[in-house]
Design a protein around this motif. Sequence first.
Motif, PDB file in Angstrom:
ATOM      1  N   LEU A  66       0.811  -1.219   0.000  1.00  0.00           N
ATOM      2  CA  LEU A  66       0.000   0.000   0.000  1.00  0.00           C
ATOM      3  C   LEU A  66       0.843   1.268   0.000  1.00  0.00           C
ATOM      4  O   LEU A  66       0.400   2.305  -0.492  1.00  0.00           O
ATOM      5  CB  LEU A  66      -0.957  -0.004   1.192  1.00  0.00           C
ATOM      6  N   ARG A  67       2.041   1.204   0.503  1.00  0.00           N
ATOM      7  CA  ARG A  67       2.922   2.371   0.563  1.00  0.00           C
ATOM      8  C   ARG A  67       3.438   2.751  -0.823  1.00  0.00           C
ATOM      9  O   ARG A  67       3.681   3.923  -1.107  1.00  0.00           O
ATOM     10  CB  ARG A  67       4.053   2.042   1.520  1.00  0.00           C
ATOM     11  N   LEU A  70       2.595   2.216  -7.245  1.00  0.00           N
ATOM     12  CA  LEU A  70       2.451   1.266  -8.351  1.00  0.00           C
ATOM     13  C   LEU A  70       1.981  -0.100  -7.845  1.00  0.00           C
ATOM     14  O   LEU A  70       1.094  -0.718  -8.444  1.00  0.00           O
ATOM     15  CB  LEU A  70       3.773   1.140  -9.109  1.00  0.00           C
ATOM     16  N   LYS A  71       2.541  -0.542  -6.731  1.00  0.00           N
ATOM     17  CA  LYS A  71       2.090  -1.809  -6.137  1.00  0.00           C
ATOM     18  C   LYS A  71       0.645  -1.686  -5.649  1.00  0.00           C
ATOM     19  O   LYS A  71      -0.140  -2.619  -5.779  1.00  0.00           O
ATOM     20  CB  LYS A  71       3.000  -2.215  -4.979  1.00  0.00           C
ATOM     21  N   ARG A  72       0.305  -0.520  -5.085  1.00  0.00           N
ATOM     22  CA  ARG A  72      -1.063  -0.303  -4.609  1.00  0.00           C
ATOM     23  C   ARG A  72      -2.041  -0.356  -5.771  1.00  0.00           C
ATOM     24  O   ARG A  72      -3.092  -0.997  -5.684  1.00  0.00           O
ATOM     25  CB  ARG A  72      -1.158   1.043  -3.881  1.00  0.00           C
ATOM     26  N   ALA A  73      -1.689   0.261  -6.886  1.00  0.00           N
ATOM     27  CA  ALA A  73      -2.560   0.243  -8.066  1.00  0.00           C
ATOM     28  C   ALA A  73      -2.730  -1.175  -8.591  1.00  0.00           C
ATOM     29  O   ALA A  73      -3.851  -1.605  -8.902  1.00  0.00           O
ATOM     30  CB  ALA A  73      -1.990   1.141  -9.155  1.00  0.00           C
ATOM     31  N   THR A  74      -1.632  -1.912  -8.680  1.00  0.00           N
ATOM     32  CA  THR A  74      -1.685  -3.296  -9.148  1.00  0.00           C
ATOM     33  C   THR A  74      -2.551  -4.132  -8.218  1.00  0.00           C
ATOM     34  O   THR A  74      -3.372  -4.945  -8.670  1.00  0.00           O
ATOM     35  CB  THR A  74      -0.253  -3.879  -9.234  1.00  0.00           C
ATOM     36  N   TYR A  75      -2.391  -3.926  -6.921  1.00  0.00           N
ATOM     37  CA  TYR A  75      -3.179  -4.661  -5.930  1.00  0.00           C
ATOM     38  C   TYR A  75      -4.663  -4.318  -6.062  1.00  0.00           C
ATOM     39  O   TYR A  75      -5.518  -5.222  -6.050  1.00  0.00           O
ATOM     40  CB  TYR A  75      -2.663  -4.348  -4.516  1.00  0.00           C
TER      41      TYR A  75
END
Length: 175
Positions: A66-67, A70-75
């Motif tokens: 979540l921080r 890009l990972k948050r968007a993918t998640y």
Amino acid sequence: MASIHDSHFDLFHLPARFSLDADALEQAYRTVQAQVHPDRFAAAGEAQKRIAMQWATRANEAYRTLRDPLKRATYLLSLHGIELGAHDNTAMESAFLMQQMEWRERVEDAAGAKNVSELEALHEELRDEERTRFAKLGALLDSGVHQAAAEAVRQLMFIERVIADVDAQIEKLEH
């Protein structure tokens, strides 16, 4: 406490949105970590220690995801059943493909000429592009336009790779 299988957002009691209050995430993470940190279970039985370790690992993974925007968007996309297929789905708009080629040529030319200032200028340009695209991505995700958001994520992944390449070239030239 939430279920270990809840979403990262549920774990931290945050809304499942791209726009995220970084301070609220940090505070929620600290709260969860304080509850599940393995040190709190040092005198507990092996089963409780193992469960605490699983929760701590889960909290760390959720926080790292979540921080990072890009990972948050993918998640978020995965929560909506959208898998990026970033490794095998390389189809992109032709204008973006042309822009990719231009950036790559500029990296090669500047590195070949040992022009650190040009690489630094390109780095700043790419960071500006990234900020603009993240703002658009947030609007797409938060309004439920998932396919366009997936395309935006794939483009941002490419931009991050070019930024990493620029940084590597700068590092190489400065040492």
